[in-house]
Design a protein around this motif. Structure first.
Motif, short mmCIF file in Angstrom:
data_model
loop_
_atom_site.label_atom_id
_atom_site.label_comp_id
_atom_site.label_asym_id
_atom_site.label_seq_id
_atom_site.Cartn_x
_atom_site.Cartn_y
_atom_site.Cartn_z
N TYR A 198 0.51 -1.36 0.05
CA TYR A 198 0.06 0.05 0.14
C TYR A 198 0.78 1.20 -0.11
O TYR A 198 0.41 2.51 -0.40
CB TYR A 198 -1.00 0.06 1.30
CG TYR A 198 -0.29 -0.01 2.58
CD1 TYR A 198 0.04 1.08 3.29
CD2 TYR A 198 -0.32 -1.14 3.20
CE1 TYR A 198 0.52 1.06 4.57
CE2 TYR A 198 0.37 -1.50 4.49
CZ TYR A 198 0.85 -0.29 4.99
OH TYR A 198 1.35 0.02 6.31
N GLU B 128 0.13 6.76 -1.75
CA GLU B 128 -0.85 5.55 -1.67
C GLU B 128 -0.88 4.54 -2.87
O GLU B 128 -0.87 5.23 -4.23
CB GLU B 128 -2.22 5.99 -1.36
CG GLU B 128 -3.25 5.19 -0.85
CD GLU B 128 -3.68 3.93 -1.58
OE1 GLU B 128 -3.41 2.69 -1.11
OE2 GLU B 128 -3.84 4.06 -2.77
N GLY C 86 -7.46 2.98 3.60
CA GLY C 86 -6.17 3.36 2.87
C GLY C 86 -5.48 4.63 3.02
O GLY C 86 -4.47 4.66 3.03
N SER C 87 -6.12 5.69 3.27
CA SER C 87 -5.61 6.83 3.57
C SER C 87 -5.18 6.98 5.00
O SER C 87 -4.04 7.58 5.17
CB SER C 87 -6.91 8.06 3.59
OG SER C 87 -7.66 8.13 2.22
N ILE D 285 -1.51 4.80 4.78
CA ILE D 285 -0.56 5.57 4.10
C ILE D 285 0.14 6.98 4.77
O ILE D 285 1.01 7.20 4.76
CB ILE D 285 -0.90 6.06 2.66
CG1 ILE D 285 0.18 6.50 1.81
CG2 ILE D 285 -2.10 7.30 2.74
CD1 ILE D 285 1.25 5.33 1.80
N THR E 29 -2.26 10.78 -3.03
CA THR E 29 -2.93 9.80 -3.62
C THR E 29 -2.21 9.08 -4.76
O THR E 29 -1.02 9.78 -5.22
CB THR E 29 -4.25 10.10 -3.99
OG1 THR E 29 -4.02 11.27 -5.05
CG2 THR E 29 -5.04 10.47 -2.65
#
Length: 326
Positions: free
Chosen positions: A90, A117, A144-145, A148, A218
């Motif tokens: 990731y 990410e 995910g945010s 990371i 991102t």
């Protein structure tokens, strides 16, 4: 340590052997598992990567990867996107700083890291192709945010304890979400931070690269900004990267397969060799990693370089020269 070795396509077949010369010179107890993956395999078998390949890779600790050719064919599925998802890699980590005797397009000192990410965003793989329209779904999740951002904060704690959060929240609601999650994680970790719109970041990173330390963003924005950063650092042939997950890791130069120079022996192996350095850092062999970094500096200081840096030496020769000094 058990390493899956994937040269891939194009110049990957040249820079990875050069990197292995350096790794072998260290005399470490490492088992190397060679795998044929990529466009060449797809042309022969119809599959660029198989379930058995994934199984073999999961039996290894990490992957040393070269480069992949991705043809404009809707039936071809991205190898790297699949690997990042299957191994849950990731965090894409790409460091940038000047190397010795490398001519740079900008002046001043800089040393920054882009933390991208790596498993969702515009590369989530959720797409539709119709006769009159095409759709790509941009997925940005809290999980995910958060992870990371946590990875970026952990890196920032080892550096200057400052984070730059790059987004396009003035237009994209998904980026407002990403920004808010990242700022929350930074506050929780007592990391100072600032925000930057991605277009303003693309401009300022060229003019003032020394302002930045750890940058988190991102997937698509990180992909684009890191290639721009490679130009600032002297070229794609000099820049390594790590794809990190909680269990697995993959290390690769950020350049592509460069079919225009593949087979000429002129590809710069330094990015692949520095990727080995990042791999050893990840594995806890910090002393060996610094040995590689110093050897690269010494070879550059001796003007032993490939044509992209103004030299006349081959991929293999540069690899041998660095291997001799580790």
């Amino acid at each position: 340590m058990k390493i899956a070795v994937v040269p891939g396509d194009g110049i990957g077949k040249e820079v990875v052997p050069a990197a292995l010369l350096v790794l072998d010179a260290l005399g470490l107890d490492i088992e190397k598992v060679p795998l044929e993956i990529g466009y060449s395999k797809w042309k022969q078998t119809g599959n660029a990567i198989t379930d058995d390949d994934i199984k073999t890779i999961k039996e290894c600790d990490c992957v040393l990867f070269g480069a992949i050719t991705t043809p404009p064919d809707p039936n071809y599925k991205s190898v790297l996107v699949r690997l990042r998802k299957e191994l849950d890699l990731y965090a894409n980590i790409r460091p940038f700083k000047p190397l010795i005797n490398v001519k740079l397009p900008c002046s001043g000192k800089f040393d920054f890291v882009i933390v991208r990410e790596n498993t969702e965003g515009m590369y989530s793989g959720v797409e539709e192709l119709h006769e009159d329209a095409a759709y790509t779904t941009r997925i940005v999740t809290r999980k995910g945010s958060e992870r990371i951002a946590e990875r970026a904060c952990a890196l920032a704690k080892k550096r200057k304890e400052h984070l730059t959060i790059v987004h396009k929240a003035n237009v994209l609601k998904s980026d407002s979400f990403f920004r808010d999650v990242c700022t929350g994680v930074a506050k929780k970790n007592n990391i100072s931070y600032n925000e930057k719109l991605v277009d303003a970041m693309a401009y300022d990173m060229i003019l003032n690269p020394g302002k930045y330390d750890v940058i988190v963003t991102t997937n698509l924005f990180g992909d684009i900004l890191s290639d721009e950063a490679a130009a600032i650092a002297g070229g794609l042939g000099l820049c390594p990267s790590a794809n990190i997950g909680d269990r697995y890791a993959l290390f690769e130069p950020i350049h592509g397969s460069a079919p225009d120079i593949a087979g000429t022996g002129n590809a710069n192996p330094i990015a692949a060799i520095l990727s080995v350095s990042m791999m050893l850092d990840w594995a806890g062999n910090t002393e060996m990693a610094r040995s590689i970094d110093k050897a690269v500096d010494s070879v550059l200081a001796s003007h032993i370089t490939t044509p992209d840096l103004g030299g006349s030496y081959s991929t293999h020769y540069v690899g041998e020269a660095i291997a001799h000094l580790v």
